[in-house]
Design a protein around this motif. Sequence first.
Motif, PDB file in Angstrom:
ATOM      1  N   GLN A 122      24.813  60.059  -9.453  1.00 10.97           N
ATOM      2  CA  GLN A 122      24.045  60.285 -10.675  1.00 10.97           C
ATOM      3  C   GLN A 122      23.512  61.725 -10.717  1.00 10.97           C
ATOM      4  N   ASP A 123      24.260  62.634 -10.140  1.00  8.46           N
ATOM      5  CA  ASP A 123      23.826  64.028 -10.077  1.00  8.46           C
ATOM      6  C   ASP A 123      23.930  64.665 -11.467  1.00  8.46           C
ATOM      7  N   PRO A 124      22.797  65.054 -12.079  1.00  8.97           N
ATOM      8  CA  PRO A 124      22.835  65.605 -13.439  1.00  8.97           C
ATOM      9  C   PRO A 124      23.399  67.030 -13.502  1.00  8.97           C
ATOM     10  N   LEU A 125      23.531  67.684 -12.361  1.00  9.06           N
ATOM     11  CA  LEU A 125      24.011  69.071 -12.349  1.00  9.06           C
ATOM     12  C   LEU A 125      25.512  69.173 -12.117  1.00  9.06           C
ATOM     13  N   ILE A 126      26.158  68.048 -11.889  1.00  6.47           N
ATOM     14  CA  ILE A 126      27.601  68.054 -11.653  1.00  6.47           C
ATOM     15  C   ILE A 126      28.275  67.232 -12.745  1.00  6.47           C
TER      16      ILE A 126
ATOM     17  N   ARG B  62      31.263  65.296 -14.845  1.00  2.63           N
ATOM     18  CA  ARG B  62      32.319  64.381 -14.401  1.00  2.63           C
ATOM     19  C   ARG B  62      33.615  65.141 -14.135  1.00  2.63           C
ATOM     20  N   GLU B  63      33.921  66.106 -14.980  1.00  4.16           N
ATOM     21  CA  GLU B  63      35.140  66.903 -14.805  1.00  4.16           C
ATOM     22  C   GLU B  63      35.091  67.677 -13.497  1.00  4.16           C
ATOM     23  N   SER B  64      33.946  68.309 -13.228  1.00  4.17           N
ATOM     24  CA  SER B  64      33.790  69.071 -11.995  1.00  4.17           C
ATOM     25  C   SER B  64      33.862  68.155 -10.776  1.00  4.17           C
ATOM     26  N   HIS B  65      33.203  66.999 -10.886  1.00  7.63           N
ATOM     27  CA  HIS B  65      33.214  66.048  -9.780  1.00  7.63           C
ATOM     28  C   HIS B  65      34.639  65.603  -9.454  1.00  7.63           C
ATOM     29  N   LEU B  66      35.423  65.283 -10.480  1.00 11.99           N
ATOM     30  CA  LEU B  66      36.787  64.827 -10.261  1.00 11.99           C
ATOM     31  C   LEU B  66      37.641  65.921  -9.625  1.00 11.99           C
ATOM     32  N   LYS B  67      37.430  67.150 -10.075  1.00 16.10           N
ATOM     33  CA  LYS B  67      38.194  68.274  -9.527  1.00 16.10           C
ATOM     34  C   LYS B  67      37.899  68.451  -8.037  1.00 16.10           C
ATOM     35  N   VAL B  68      36.612  68.447  -7.699  1.00 17.68           N
ATOM     36  CA  VAL B  68      36.222  68.626  -6.298  1.00 17.68           C
ATOM     37  C   VAL B  68      36.663  67.417  -5.473  1.00 17.68           C
ATOM     38  N   PHE B  69      36.510  66.222  -6.037  1.00 13.17           N
ATOM     39  CA  PHE B  69      36.886  64.996  -5.337  1.00 13.17           C
ATOM     40  C   PHE B  69      38.371  65.023  -4.976  1.00 13.17           C
ATOM     41  N   GLU B  70      39.211  65.428  -5.906  1.00 14.35           N
ATOM     42  CA  GLU B  70      40.647  65.492  -5.646  1.00 14.35           C
ATOM     43  C   GLU B  70      40.971  66.521  -4.568  1.00 14.35           C
ATOM     44  N   LEU B  71      40.275  67.663  -4.616  1.00 19.50           N
ATOM     45  CA  LEU B  71      40.488  68.685  -3.589  1.00 19.50           C
ATOM     46  C   LEU B  71      40.096  68.153  -2.224  1.00 19.50           C
ATOM     47  N   MET B  72      38.953  67.481  -2.144  1.00 17.02           N
ATOM     48  CA  MET B  72      38.480  66.953  -0.863  1.00 17.02           C
ATOM     49  C   MET B  72      39.453  65.908  -0.313  1.00 17.02           C
ATOM     50  N   GLN B  73      39.992  65.077  -1.199  1.00 16.42           N
ATOM     51  CA  GLN B  73      40.984  64.096  -0.756  1.00 16.42           C
ATOM     52  C   GLN B  73      42.223  64.780  -0.202  1.00 16.42           C
TER      53      GLN B  73
END
Length: 209
Positions: A167-171, A173-184
Amino acid sequence: MKEHYIATTKTARYYTLGELNDSTENVWILLHGYAQLAKEFIVHFEELNNGKNFIIAPEGLNRFYSKGFSGKPVATWMTSEDRLNEINDYVHYLDRIYEELAIGNKKVKTILLGFSQGVATASRWLHFTNNHIDHFVIYAGEMGAEILSPLSGKIKNIPLTYVTGNQDPLITRESHLKVFELMQSLQATIIEFEGGHEVRADVIRRIVL
């Protein structure tokens, strides 16, 4: 008008918890986020102060008032103004702490943790430093753009942990998905917790080194 530069010294501040001695197993280097102070940030990691961990929290070199002309003084690692020199200054600053404490001479595991703005700072230091880091924890933030394109070889070859609140208001959804995919793709350990843009002791306990 001509632009000029001159190197000058600046007194920097950092805080520590614990002692760096023969009983130390891990050294944690913690880089705070935007508009924070190191002495307040390090408190979130008190639980790590168990005799086996030595915790270091450097403070950003630039301070300002949190409410413009008033409010408490807080710190930032950099702005976009004269950014290359800002980056160079904090890379040398963090190197100086590492070398002053002779961390490289100790038989310890070194964990670098960046929170929020501190993630970009930590990623750049990891990329540019010659000092050894064993584990990189990316907490509620993104790495510096120039570290990602092309992707730094050091990022590819170090164990990573990615921590984010759902529930991070500073991140976005698009940014989260991008970083999440990179981390995976980098086979990072991913810790997603119920919460926002915050450092929590219960989440820190879930980081497996």
